[in-house]
Design a protein around this motif. Structure first.
Motif, PDB file in Angstrom:
ATOM      1  N   MET A   1       0.837  -1.207   0.000  1.00 21.18           N
ATOM      2  CA  MET A   1       0.000   0.000   0.000  1.00 21.18           C
ATOM      3  C   MET A   1       0.869   1.253   0.000  1.00 21.18           C
ATOM      4  O   MET A   1       1.919   1.284   0.629  1.00 21.18           O
ATOM      5  CB  MET A   1      -0.894  -0.005   1.242  1.00 21.18           C
ATOM      6  N   GLN A   2       0.392   2.259  -0.707  1.00 22.13           N
ATOM      7  CA  GLN A   2       1.200   3.480  -0.821  1.00 22.13           C
ATOM      8  C   GLN A   2       1.066   4.363   0.416  1.00 22.13           C
ATOM      9  O   GLN A   2      -0.043   4.708   0.804  1.00 22.13           O
ATOM     10  CB  GLN A   2       0.719   4.232  -2.046  1.00 22.13           C
ATOM     11  N   LYS A   3       2.182   4.700   1.025  1.00 16.89           N
ATOM     12  CA  LYS A   3       2.132   5.618   2.174  1.00 16.89           C
ATOM     13  C   LYS A   3       3.478   6.262   2.393  1.00 16.89           C
ATOM     14  O   LYS A   3       4.503   5.782   1.901  1.00 16.89           O
ATOM     15  CB  LYS A   3       1.683   4.882   3.435  1.00 16.89           C
ATOM     16  N   GLU A   4       3.441   7.366   3.133  1.00 14.51           N
ATOM     17  CA  GLU A   4       4.694   8.059   3.398  1.00 14.51           C
ATOM     18  C   GLU A   4       5.292   7.567   4.712  1.00 14.51           C
ATOM     19  O   GLU A   4       4.570   7.339   5.683  1.00 14.51           O
ATOM     20  CB  GLU A   4       4.454   9.565   3.464  1.00 14.51           C
ATOM     21  N   ILE A   5       6.588   7.406   4.736  1.00 15.97           N
ATOM     22  CA  ILE A   5       7.273   6.945   5.940  1.00 15.97           C
ATOM     23  C   ILE A   5       8.496   7.841   6.205  1.00 15.97           C
ATOM     24  O   ILE A   5       8.812   8.712   5.400  1.00 15.97           O
ATOM     25  CB  ILE A   5       7.733   5.473   5.822  1.00 15.97           C
ATOM     26  N   ILE A   6       9.133   7.616   7.345  1.00 13.74           N
ATOM     27  CA  ILE A   6      10.366   8.347   7.669  1.00 13.74           C
ATOM     28  C   ILE A   6      11.512   7.342   7.709  1.00 13.74           C
ATOM     29  O   ILE A   6      11.363   6.259   8.290  1.00 13.74           O
ATOM     30  CB  ILE A   6      10.259   9.020   9.058  1.00 13.74           C
ATOM     31  N   SER A  51      13.132   2.583  10.104  1.00 16.53           N
ATOM     32  CA  SER A  51      11.982   3.141   9.392  1.00 16.53           C
ATOM     33  C   SER A  51      10.852   3.377  10.382  1.00 16.53           C
ATOM     34  O   SER A  51      10.598   2.551  11.244  1.00 16.53           O
ATOM     35  CB  SER A  51      11.467   2.164   8.321  1.00 16.53           C
ATOM     36  N   VAL A  52      10.207   4.517  10.233  1.00 18.85           N
ATOM     37  CA  VAL A  52       9.039   4.849  11.052  1.00 18.85           C
ATOM     38  C   VAL A  52       7.844   4.825  10.118  1.00 18.85           C
ATOM     39  O   VAL A  52       7.748   5.645   9.200  1.00 18.85           O
ATOM     40  CB  VAL A  52       9.199   6.243  11.699  1.00 18.85           C
ATOM     41  N   ILE A  53       6.946   3.879  10.339  1.00 14.74           N
ATOM     42  CA  ILE A  53       5.869   3.627   9.382  1.00 14.74           C
ATOM     43  C   ILE A  53       4.523   3.864  10.044  1.00 14.74           C
ATOM     44  O   ILE A  53       4.190   3.203  11.033  1.00 14.74           O
ATOM     45  CB  ILE A  53       5.950   2.162   8.896  1.00 14.74           C
ATOM     46  N   PRO A  54       3.750   4.813   9.551  1.00 15.05           N
ATOM     47  CA  PRO A  54       2.433   5.035  10.161  1.00 15.05           C
ATOM     48  C   PRO A  54       1.519   3.856   9.897  1.00 15.05           C
ATOM     49  O   PRO A  54       1.521   3.307   8.794  1.00 15.05           O
ATOM     50  CB  PRO A  54       1.912   6.293   9.462  1.00 15.05           C
ATOM     51  N   VAL A  55       0.784   3.467  10.917  1.00 15.78           N
ATOM     52  CA  VAL A  55      -0.142   2.348  10.780  1.00 15.78           C
ATOM     53  C   VAL A  55      -1.568   2.880  10.729  1.00 15.78           C
ATOM     54  O   VAL A  55      -2.408   2.393   9.989  1.00 15.78           O
ATOM     55  CB  VAL A  55       0.005   1.358  11.960  1.00 15.78           C
ATOM     56  N   SER A  56      -1.856   3.920  11.531  1.00 18.46           N
ATOM     57  CA  SER A  56      -3.224   4.445  11.509  1.00 18.46           C
ATOM     58  C   SER A  56      -3.435   5.304  10.258  1.00 18.46           C
ATOM     59  O   SER A  56      -2.489   5.748   9.618  1.00 18.46           O
ATOM     60  CB  SER A  56      -3.544   5.238  12.777  1.00 18.46           C
ATOM     61  N   GLU A  57      -4.703   5.528   9.941  1.00 24.27           N
ATOM     62  CA  GLU A  57      -5.073   6.300   8.756  1.00 24.27           C
ATOM     63  C   GLU A  57      -4.799   7.794   8.970  1.00 24.27           C
ATOM     64  O   GLU A  57      -4.818   8.276  10.080  1.00 24.27           O
ATOM     65  CB  GLU A  57      -6.584   6.135   8.495  1.00 24.27           C
ATOM     66  N   GLY A  73      19.945  13.265  18.383  1.00 29.88           N
ATOM     67  CA  GLY A  73      20.591  11.999  18.021  1.00 29.88           C
ATOM     68  C   GLY A  73      20.474  11.683  16.542  1.00 29.88           C
ATOM     69  O   GLY A  73      21.012  10.695  16.073  1.00 29.88           O
ATOM     70  N   ILE A  74      19.759  12.537  15.812  1.00 26.96           N
ATOM     71  CA  ILE A  74      19.591  12.308  14.373  1.00 26.96           C
ATOM     72  C   ILE A  74      20.245  13.468  13.625  1.00 26.96           C
ATOM     73  O   ILE A  74      19.842  14.621  13.798  1.00 26.96           O
ATOM     74  CB  ILE A  74      18.093  12.240  13.995  1.00 26.96           C
ATOM     75  N   ALA A  75      21.256  13.174  12.846  1.00 24.95           N
ATOM     76  CA  ALA A  75      21.924  14.239  12.092  1.00 24.95           C
ATOM     77  C   ALA A  75      21.101  14.601  10.857  1.00 24.95           C
ATOM     78  O   ALA A  75      20.905  15.781  10.554  1.00 24.95           O
ATOM     79  CB  ALA A  75      23.323  13.803  11.698  1.00 24.95           C
ATOM     80  N   ARG A  76      20.637  13.582  10.142  1.00 30.29           N
ATOM     81  CA  ARG A  76      19.802  13.793   8.957  1.00 30.29           C
ATOM     82  C   ARG A  76      18.781  12.668   8.856  1.00 30.29           C
ATOM     83  O   ARG A  76      18.994  11.578   9.366  1.00 30.29           O
ATOM     84  CB  ARG A  76      20.663  13.792   7.697  1.00 30.29           C
ATOM     85  N   TYR A  77      17.672  12.967   8.190  1.00 26.56           N
ATOM     86  CA  TYR A  77      16.667  11.921   7.973  1.00 26.56           C
ATOM     87  C   TYR A  77      15.921  12.236   6.683  1.00 26.56           C
ATOM     88  O   TYR A  77      16.084  13.324   6.116  1.00 26.56           O
ATOM     89  CB  TYR A  77      15.720  11.823   9.167  1.00 26.56           C
ATOM     90  N   SER A  78      15.115  11.289   6.236  1.00 23.57           N
ATOM     91  CA  SER A  78      14.364  11.540   5.000  1.00 23.57           C
ATOM     92  C   SER A  78      12.911  11.156   5.176  1.00 23.57           C
ATOM     93  O   SER A  78      12.577  10.261   5.955  1.00 23.57           O
ATOM     94  CB  SER A  78      14.877  10.685   3.842  1.00 23.57           C
ATOM     95  N   ARG A  79      12.079  11.812   4.414  1.00 25.39           N
ATOM     96  CA  ARG A  79      10.713  11.348   4.221  1.00 25.39           C
ATOM     97  C   ARG A  79      10.743  10.534   2.937  1.00 25.39           C
ATOM     98  O   ARG A  79      11.434  10.901   1.989  1.00 25.39           O
ATOM     99  CB  ARG A  79       9.779  12.540   4.048  1.00 25.39           C
ATOM    100  N   ALA A  80      10.020   9.441   2.900  1.00 29.24           N
ATOM    101  CA  ALA A  80      10.057   8.602   1.704  1.00 29.24           C
ATOM    102  C   ALA A  80       8.661   8.088   1.403  1.00 29.24           C
ATOM    103  O   ALA A  80       7.832   7.931   2.303  1.00 29.24           O
ATOM    104  CB  ALA A  80      11.000   7.423   1.923  1.00 29.24           C
ATOM    105  N   LEU A  81       8.391   7.846   0.128  1.00 28.04           N
ATOM    106  CA  LEU A  81       7.108   7.266  -0.262  1.00 28.04           C
ATOM    107  C   LEU A  81       7.296   5.784  -0.522  1.00 28.04           C
ATOM    108  O   LEU A  81       8.163   5.385  -1.301  1.00 28.04           O
ATOM    109  CB  LEU A  81       6.578   7.954  -1.526  1.00 28.04           C
ATOM    110  N   GLN A  82       6.483   4.989   0.165  1.00 29.31           N
ATOM    111  CA  GLN A  82       6.522   3.539  -0.044  1.00 29.31           C
ATOM    112  C   GLN A  82       5.508   3.193  -1.141  1.00 29.31           C
ATOM    113  O   GLN A  82       4.340   3.533  -1.021  1.00 29.31           O
ATOM    114  CB  GLN A  82       6.154   2.863   1.281  1.00 29.31           C
ATOM    115  N   ALA A 161       9.007  -0.666  -2.869  1.00 23.92           N
ATOM    116  CA  ALA A 161      10.009   0.285  -3.362  1.00 23.92           C
ATOM    117  C   ALA A 161       9.821   1.592  -2.592  1.00 23.92           C
ATOM    118  O   ALA A 161       8.709   1.903  -2.129  1.00 23.92           O
ATOM    119  CB  ALA A 161       9.816   0.510  -4.847  1.00 23.92           C
ATOM    120  N   PHE A 162      10.909   2.340  -2.425  1.00 19.96           N
ATOM    121  CA  PHE A 162      10.852   3.615  -1.697  1.00 19.96           C
ATOM    122  C   PHE A 162      11.436   4.728  -2.548  1.00 19.96           C
ATOM    123  O   PHE A 162      12.478   4.554  -3.165  1.00 19.96           O
ATOM    124  CB  PHE A 162      11.625   3.517  -0.382  1.00 19.96           C
ATOM    125  N   ILE A 163      10.731   5.857  -2.534  1.00 20.64           N
ATOM    126  CA  ILE A 163      11.198   7.022  -3.303  1.00 20.64           C
ATOM    127  C   ILE A 163      11.475   8.139  -2.317  1.00 20.64           C
ATOM    128  O   ILE A 163      10.630   8.449  -1.473  1.00 20.64           O
ATOM    129  CB  ILE A 163      10.088   7.506  -4.265  1.00 20.64           C
TER     130      ILE A 163
END
Ligand code: ATP
Ligand code: MG
Length: 391
Positions: A1-6, A51-57, A73-82, A161-163
């Motif tokens: 399923m398509q969703k945004e993750i960190i 990976s931080v993946i939202p489960v709720s809608e 504790g996090i120098a850099r991070y990304s938002r990604a589309l699954q 796949a992640f973008i």
């Protein structure tokens, strides 16, 4: 399923030396606490990535991203589309998902990573196809493989796949809780919230002591301290605040000690009281917003006398900073506008006209003999309110 993750890559964790596993666990616990109010999330730890993946809608991922950006504790991070592992899906989604980044850029490149070696296309083929899709959606763009403004990464993993586009800057520092606990002496000024933030960034859990002198200081100035700490807590997590009634001590100093030593005697009382509170709370250092030479009570001689009244290390992260450097940080953490609200601090009542700039410990201890120090300390400690300032 398509969703945004960190996605947080190992290389983007700020800490390299300490035990990695413990560090990562604390970090995940801290992220979890911070974003829990926004929905349910699943946390996946794979080789080099958390990976931080939202489960709720309908989770507000802008808010999630903002909060993750304030976790130390996090120098850099990304938002990604699954998305599904399907080239048409990837080619359709990449330009749309990264529109905000690509629209205003001039150059980009696509990097493909394939941990699923069974995927029908090779990495260079994936890059070429996705690059083509982006170019037809944004014809103004040029491919620059050496120094692109935007790096579009496509990762083909086991299930999805992640973008993702360019990384975001994290808060840096060490995860809260990996360095122990310290107690900040917080006033309503510009400096102490910045000092609190800087030491929290090194992995300290904070609690705070504020000295209030009603009726000389108003309820609004206590409220101001709350609001300042709330800003700091949005990075550090909850802060327990001890508000100490300081009026009796200030009046006793005014009535019994030489005027030119008022401020320093008062500051020594602050150190004693903060040390007692810290000891009971298993906090192992004090933090102040002092900067060398900024005011009469912050000359080297004055600081030495203040220090002598503390029973533990005193951290002064701003000691070598100019005011404008401190202000830059206070704007960044959004405390500046609150700090400049004009409410009295206990430091600004009974200020001597000509404070001593070269005091000695002997002068101060002699002057303090006119006071019943132990009884004053005892009553001030009893006259303390405790509140928790939430993030
Ligand atoms: P700030 O902007 O943080 O108030 P300042 O430059 O005004 O600092 P002072 O007023 O001399 O400096 O205070 C020096 C430090 O003492 C502060 O940074 C803070 O850590 C502590 N302090 C001052 N007033 C209080 C108070 N009312 N309660 C708790 N701590 C205080
Ligand atoms: Mg002050």
């Amino acid at each position: 399923m398509q969703k945004e993750i960190i996605l947080i890559k190992n290389g983007e964790l700020a800490l390299k030396g300490l035990n990695r596993a413990t560090f990562e666990d604390v970090l995940i616990k801290n992220i979890r606490k911070r974003i829990k109010p926004l929905g349910d999330f699943e946390y996946r730890k794979e080789q080099s990535t958390v990976s931080v993946i939202p489960v709720s809608e309908a989770v507000d991922m802008d808010e999630v991203s903002e909060r993750v950006g304030r976790v130390f504790g996090i120098a850099r991070y990304s938002r990604a589309l699954q998305v599904q592992k399907d080239m048409d899906e990837i080619k359709k989604n990449a330009p749309a998902y990264l529109e905000n980044q690509l629209m205003f850029a001039k150059t980009f490149k696509v990097e493909a990573k394939r941990s699923d070696k069974k995927f029908p296309l090779t990495s260079p083929e994936i890059s070429a196809e996705v690059g083509g899709a982006i170019l037809s959606a944004f014809p103004h763009l040029k491919v620059d493989v050496r120094n692109p403004e935007i790096v579009v990464t496509v990762e083909i993993r086991e299930k999805f796949a992640f973008i993702r586009g360019n990384q975001l800057k994290g808060a840096g520092g060490l995860p809260t809780g990996t360095s122990g606990k310290a107690t900040v002496l917080i006033s309503g000024g510009i400096d102490s919230p910045v000092a609190a933030f800087m030491m929290a960034k090194r992995g300290l859990v904070l609690n705070a002591v504020h000295f209030a002198s009603p009726p000389y200081t108003s309820p609004q100035s206590e409220d101001k301290v709350h609001r300042l700490l709330k800003k700091v807590a949005s990075y550090s997590g909850n802060i327990t605040l001890f508000t100490v009634g300081f009026t009796e001590i200030q009046e006793a100093i005014r009535d019994n000690c030489p005027e030119d030593m008022f401020t320093l005697i008062m500051r020594r009382f602050m150190m004693r009281i903060a040390s007692s509170i810290a000891e009971k709370e298993d906090s192992k250092a004090l933090i102040t917003g002092e900067s060398l030479g900024q005011v009469a009570s912050q000359t080297l001689s004055a600081i030495a006398c203040t220090d002598a009244a503390a029973s533990m290390p005193v951290f002064r992260p701003l000691i070598g900073n100019d005011k404008d450097e401190i202000i830059t940080v206070s704007r960044k953490i959004d405390t500046f506008d609150i700090s400049i609200e004009p409410f009295e601090d206990c430091c600004t009542v009974f200020t001597p006209k000509h404070p001593k700039t070269k005091p000695t410990l002997q002068m101060l201890t002699e002057a303090e003999q006119n006071l019943d120090t132990d009884a004053l300390l005892q009553r001030a400690l009893e006259n303390t309110k405790v509140t928790v300032v939430g993030f």
